[in-house]
Structure formats: structure tokens, C-alpha cells
Write a protein that holds these residues in place. Structure first.
Motif, PDB file in Angstrom:
ATOM      1  N   ARG A  31       0.841  -1.198   0.000  1.00  0.00           N
ATOM      2  CA  ARG A  31       0.000   0.000   0.000  1.00  0.00           C
ATOM      3  C   ARG A  31       0.871   1.241   0.000  1.00  0.00           C
ATOM      4  O   ARG A  31       2.051   1.169   0.293  1.00  0.00           O
ATOM      5  N   TYR A  33       1.003   5.622   0.905  1.00  0.00           N
ATOM      6  CA  TYR A  33       0.429   6.732   1.667  1.00  0.00           C
ATOM      7  C   TYR A  33       0.958   8.057   1.124  1.00  0.00           C
ATOM      8  O   TYR A  33       2.095   8.139   0.656  1.00  0.00           O
TER       9      TYR A  33
ATOM     10  N   TYR B  31       1.423   0.015  17.638  1.00  0.00           N
ATOM     11  CA  TYR B  31       2.622   0.274  16.851  1.00  0.00           C
ATOM     12  C   TYR B  31       3.114   1.688  17.102  1.00  0.00           C
ATOM     13  O   TYR B  31       2.350   2.652  17.006  1.00  0.00           O
ATOM     14  N   TYR B  48      11.426   0.914  15.854  1.00  0.00           N
ATOM     15  CA  TYR B  48       9.997   0.796  15.944  1.00  0.00           C
ATOM     16  C   TYR B  48       9.625  -0.311  16.928  1.00  0.00           C
ATOM     17  O   TYR B  48      10.467  -1.119  17.328  1.00  0.00           O
ATOM     18  N   SER B  94       0.391   3.966  15.252  1.00  0.00           N
ATOM     19  CA  SER B  94      -0.760   3.526  14.463  1.00  0.00           C
ATOM     20  C   SER B  94      -1.365   2.303  15.130  1.00  0.00           C
ATOM     21  O   SER B  94      -0.727   1.625  15.934  1.00  0.00           O
ATOM     22  N   SER B  95      -2.594   2.047  14.763  1.00  0.00           N
ATOM     23  CA  SER B  95      -3.253   0.855  15.276  1.00  0.00           C
ATOM     24  C   SER B  95      -2.819  -0.338  14.439  1.00  0.00           C
ATOM     25  O   SER B  95      -2.454  -0.180  13.268  1.00  0.00           O
ATOM     26  N   ARG B  97      -2.793  -3.434  12.023  1.00  0.00           N
ATOM     27  CA  ARG B  97      -3.634  -3.787  10.888  1.00  0.00           C
ATOM     28  C   ARG B  97      -3.857  -5.284  10.909  1.00  0.00           C
ATOM     29  O   ARG B  97      -3.180  -6.050  10.253  1.00  0.00           O
ATOM     30  N   THR B  98      -4.842  -5.665  11.697  1.00  0.00           N
ATOM     31  CA  THR B  98      -5.096  -7.096  11.853  1.00  0.00           C
ATOM     32  C   THR B  98      -5.837  -7.665  10.658  1.00  0.00           C
ATOM     33  O   THR B  98      -5.958  -8.863  10.513  1.00  0.00           O
ATOM     34  N   ASP B  99      -6.361  -6.787   9.831  1.00  0.00           N
ATOM     35  CA  ASP B  99      -6.919  -7.280   8.578  1.00  0.00           C
ATOM     36  C   ASP B  99      -6.636  -6.260   7.490  1.00  0.00           C
ATOM     37  O   ASP B  99      -6.250  -5.129   7.757  1.00  0.00           O
ATOM     38  N   TYR B 100      -6.832  -6.642   6.280  1.00  0.00           N
ATOM     39  CA  TYR B 100      -6.385  -5.825   5.155  1.00  0.00           C
ATOM     40  C   TYR B 100      -7.141  -4.505   5.047  1.00  0.00           C
ATOM     41  O   TYR B 100      -6.681  -3.553   4.454  1.00  0.00           O
ATOM     42  N   ASN B 102      -7.851  -2.351   7.402  1.00  0.00           N
ATOM     43  CA  ASN B 102      -7.319  -1.251   8.218  1.00  0.00           C
ATOM     44  C   ASN B 102      -6.293  -0.467   7.422  1.00  0.00           C
ATOM     45  O   ASN B 102      -5.490  -1.038   6.707  1.00  0.00           O
ATOM     46  N   THR B 103      -6.321   0.827   7.587  1.00  0.00           N
ATOM     47  CA  THR B 103      -5.454   1.663   6.752  1.00  0.00           C
ATOM     48  C   THR B 103      -4.011   1.655   7.216  1.00  0.00           C
ATOM     49  O   THR B 103      -3.104   1.801   6.414  1.00  0.00           O
ATOM     50  N   GLY B 104      -3.771   1.566   8.508  1.00  0.00           N
ATOM     51  CA  GLY B 104      -2.402   1.570   9.008  1.00  0.00           C
ATOM     52  C   GLY B 104      -1.721   2.910   8.930  1.00  0.00           C
ATOM     53  O   GLY B 104      -0.502   3.000   9.040  1.00  0.00           O
ATOM     54  N   GLU B 105      -2.485   3.981   8.741  1.00  0.00           N
ATOM     55  CA  GLU B 105      -1.827   5.277   8.613  1.00  0.00           C
ATOM     56  C   GLU B 105      -1.191   5.678   9.931  1.00  0.00           C
ATOM     57  O   GLU B 105      -1.679   5.367  11.014  1.00  0.00           O
ATOM     58  N   LEU B 106      -0.073   6.384   9.817  1.00  0.00           N
ATOM     59  CA  LEU B 106       0.659   6.832  10.978  1.00  0.00           C
ATOM     60  C   LEU B 106       0.134   8.179  11.470  1.00  0.00           C
ATOM     61  O   LEU B 106      -0.223   9.049  10.668  1.00  0.00           O
TER      62      LEU B 106
END
Lengths: 112, 117
Positions: A31, A33, B31, B48, B94-95, B97-100, B102-106
Motif C-alpha cells: 500500500r 500513503y 505500533y 519501531y 498507528s493501530s 492492521r489485523t486485517d487488510y 485497516n489503513t495503518g496510517e501513521l
């Protein structure tokens, strides 16, 4: 090693014009960003592109992702002064990796 | 909402001194990460953590140490400051991403500007 290249590095454009910032990356990515940073400030998330062909739009900004070409674009339509900032793309290597590799940034200046 | 809080915002050190940059988040994010930003080089990952008690090295870990004893805090320690460590440091979280989907944005802190003389 993942490499992320943005171009141009510096962009000065007149209000009302259109332009595109390019982000190329060197390996397959999960992905991509886009972030914005104002001078002396933190980074703000703009877009998250999750799959090939993804397109996101917010106001005068539109981002797209072509995973086959390993290319993302950030298109600016009818630029206004408020869009002056540094824009970063960031690429994630694999799902769940939680590590982002950032491009060097594009410093955008909008001239009245 | 406080989000990600970094302290101090500015710091001047002499070569050889040690210090700790503090980072705290109140979003219950598992994270957390530290980046440094240098002109013309974007942001580079230092260390990290994917959860309390777990840390790992990023791209430029040398000269830095981290620990993660709680979910909320992720301090960055400079063991013996060098002029090459003059930079702006950003903490992000970020939270997971336990599934695809979730965005995972920081989410970034405001940054800590460090000068080493």
C-alpha cells in the motif's frame, strides 16, 4: 532494499494551474500513503491507497496508484496558495510489516 | 485529544552528552516508531515497536536506543550525542492492521528539533 523516489523535488507553480507529483518505488508494495507537511510542523495523512487502480480525491488533490508500474501520482487541480507545503509519499513493503519507507518529499510553492 | 505528544520540542546538546526524547500516545496504538528528518532525505526509520516489550531496528538505528515498557510510551535515547545526530525527530503511532481493511496510517507527533554542537 526498497527505494522511493519523488519528482520533482521542488515545484513552484502559479495559482489556478494544474500539476502532478510522481512517486516511484522499486519493489512490490502492499500500500501507499501520501502525507502533507507544513513548514516547521508535523506530518498530516492525506491519502491511503490500498490496491492497484485506487483513486482518492479530497478537494483539489487527487491521488492514484498503479502497482504494476510501481507508481503513484498526486494531482493538483487549480492550485491555491493554501496548498503550499511539502508532500511525501510513503510505501509499505509487506502487509503487517508496519514499516514505511518515505520519499524525499516535494516542496510545493504556489505563487499568486 | 492529545494524540502523540513529544518532549522536548527543542534541545541543544554538546557532543558526547546523552539525552532521552519522550513520546507518549493516548490512542491505545500498539505500533510506535521513531523517524528522523533531514533536509533532502525525507524521513528515515530509526526504531519501531509493535507492542509493549517488543522493539526492532529500522534503517538508521546506530547511536540510538529504545524501550517499550508500556503501550503509551516509547522513549528514544541518544547514548553519546554526535553532530551527525542533529535533526528533527518524529514519533509516530498507528493501530495494528489485523486485517487488510485497516489503513495503518501513521499519526505523528509535533517533532523534536535536536542540535548537537
Amino acid at each position: 532494499e526498497l527505494k522511493v523516489e519523488q519528482n520533482p523535488l521542488f515545484l513552484s507553480m502559479q495559482e489556478g494551474k494544474n500539476y502532478t507529483i510522481y512517486c516511484n518505488y522499486s519493489t512490490t508494495s502492499d500500500r501507499l500513503y501520501w502525507y502533507r507537511q507544513d513548514p516547521g510542523k508535523s506530518l498530516e495523512s492525506l491519502f491511503v491507497l490500498l490496491s492497484n487502480g485506487a483513486v482518492k480525491q479530497e478537494g483539489r488533490l487527487m491521488a492514484s496508484l498503479d502497482t504494476k508500474a510501481r507508481l503513484s501520482t498526486l494531482h493538483i487541480t487549480a492550485a491555491v496558495h493554501d496548498l503550499s507545503a511539502t508532500y511525501f509519499c510513503a510505501v509499505e513493503i509487506t502487509f503487517g510489516n508496519e514499516k514505511l519507507t518515505f520519499g524525499t518529499g516535494t516542496r510545493l510553492t504556489i505563487i499568486p | 485529544n492529545a494524540g502523540v505528544t513529544q518532549t522536548p520540542k527543542f534541545q541543544v546538546l554538546k557532543t558526547g552528552q546523552s539525552m532521552t526524547l519522550q513520546c507518549a500516545q493516548d490512542m491505545n496504538h500498539e505500533y510506535m516508531s521513531w523517524y528522523r528528518q533531514d533536509p533532502g532525505m525525507g524521513l528515515r526509520l530509526i526504531h519501531y515497536s509493535v507492542g509493549a516489550g517488543i522493539t526492532d531496528q529500522g534503517e538508521v538505528p546506530n547511536g540510538y536506543n529504545v524501550s517499550r515498557s508500556t503501550t503509551e510510551d516509547f522513549p528514544l535515547r541518544l547514548l553519546s550525542a554526535a553532530p551527525s545526530q542533529t535533526s528533527v525527530y518524529f514519533c509516530a503511532s498507528s493501530s495494528p492492521r489485523t486485517d487488510y481493511a485497516n489503513t495503518g496510517e501513521l499519526f505523528f507527533g509535533e517533532g523534536s528539533r535536536l542540535t548537537v554542537l
